[in-house]
Design a protein around this motif. Structure first.
Motif, PDB file in Angstrom:
ATOM      1  N   LEU A  53       0.826  -1.217   0.000  1.00  0.00           N
ATOM      2  CA  LEU A  53       0.000   0.000   0.000  1.00  0.00           C
ATOM      3  C   LEU A  53       0.854   1.259   0.000  1.00  0.00           C
ATOM      4  N   ALA A  54       1.975   1.240   0.719  1.00  0.00           N
ATOM      5  CA  ALA A  54       2.891   2.384   0.695  1.00  0.00           C
ATOM      6  C   ALA A  54       3.484   2.565  -0.704  1.00  0.00           C
ATOM      7  N   GLY A  55       3.839   1.462  -1.357  1.00  0.00           N
ATOM      8  CA  GLY A  55       4.333   1.541  -2.729  1.00  0.00           C
ATOM      9  C   GLY A  55       3.281   2.075  -3.683  1.00  0.00           C
ATOM     10  N   PHE A  56       2.035   1.669  -3.465  1.00  0.00           N
ATOM     11  CA  PHE A  56       0.937   2.176  -4.277  1.00  0.00           C
ATOM     12  C   PHE A  56       0.782   3.683  -4.084  1.00  0.00           C
ATOM     13  N   ALA A  57       0.853   4.147  -2.833  1.00  0.00           N
ATOM     14  CA  ALA A  57       0.719   5.577  -2.551  1.00  0.00           C
ATOM     15  C   ALA A  57       1.855   6.375  -3.190  1.00  0.00           C
ATOM     16  N   VAL A  58       3.073   5.860  -3.105  1.00  0.00           N
ATOM     17  CA  VAL A  58       4.227   6.546  -3.716  1.00  0.00           C
ATOM     18  C   VAL A  58       4.061   6.592  -5.230  1.00  0.00           C
ATOM     19  N   SER A  59       3.632   5.482  -5.825  1.00  0.00           N
ATOM     20  CA  SER A  59       3.465   5.453  -7.279  1.00  0.00           C
ATOM     21  C   SER A  59       2.347   6.390  -7.729  1.00  0.00           C
ATOM     22  N   CYS A  60       1.293   6.528  -6.930  1.00  0.00           N
ATOM     23  CA  CYS A  60       0.224   7.467  -7.277  1.00  0.00           C
ATOM     24  C   CYS A  60       0.720   8.907  -7.252  1.00  0.00           C
ATOM     25  N   VAL A  61       1.520   9.249  -6.248  1.00  0.00           N
ATOM     26  CA  VAL A  61       2.060  10.608  -6.156  1.00  0.00           C
ATOM     27  C   VAL A  61       2.995  10.897  -7.333  1.00  0.00           C
ATOM     28  N   LEU A  62       3.735   9.888  -7.776  1.00  0.00           N
ATOM     29  CA  LEU A  62       4.694  10.103  -8.867  1.00  0.00           C
ATOM     30  C   LEU A  62       4.068  10.053 -10.258  1.00  0.00           C
ATOM     31  N   THR A  63       2.951   9.361 -10.413  1.00  0.00           N
ATOM     32  CA  THR A  63       2.439   9.149 -11.770  1.00  0.00           C
ATOM     33  C   THR A  63       1.105   9.815 -12.071  1.00  0.00           C
ATOM     34  N   LEU A  64       0.280  10.113 -11.096  1.00  0.00           N
ATOM     35  CA  LEU A  64      -1.032  10.692 -11.399  1.00  0.00           C
ATOM     36  C   LEU A  64      -0.987  12.171 -11.779  1.00  0.00           C
TER      37      LEU A  64
END
Length: 102
Positions: A53-64
């Motif tokens: 979930l932390a990886g998902f949150a980081v990826s959302c901040v970087l890609t959305l």
């Protein structure tokens, strides 16, 4: 106030979309592997979920958001060609014959 929001770019080009997808998949994969190994070592499945979930949150901040690195290759569109008033751009109608099946 509304002009401030209209000045924020909200697009990504095609290469930027591809880059964002690759970054997203890479972060998710790495966090899943790390989470699985860490959860296996300490024998707690909950930590695996937290790390993913932390990886998902980081990826959302970087890609959305449309960061500038995703807008480096904009498409160059052809200029608009004005229509002349004397000509019509209608397609000729084709007569369609229905086949009768007996």
């Amino acid at each position: 106030m509304l002009a401030i929001f209209n000045s924020i770019p909200t697009y990504m080009d095609y290469k930027g979309q591809k880059l964002a997808e690759q970054i997203f998949q890479g972060i998710i994969l790495i966090s899943a592997v790390i989470g699985f190994i860490y959860g296996l070592v300490i024998e707690q499945f909950g930590w695996t979920v937290y790390i993913v979930l932390a990886g998902f949150a980081v990826s959302c901040v970087l890609t959305l958001p449309p960061w500038p690195m995703y807008r480096k290759s904009p498409l160059s569109w052809q200029p608009v060609v004005p229509e002349s008033s004397g000509e019509t751009n209608q397609k000729p109608q084709e007569s369609l014959k229905k086949k009768r099946h007996k």
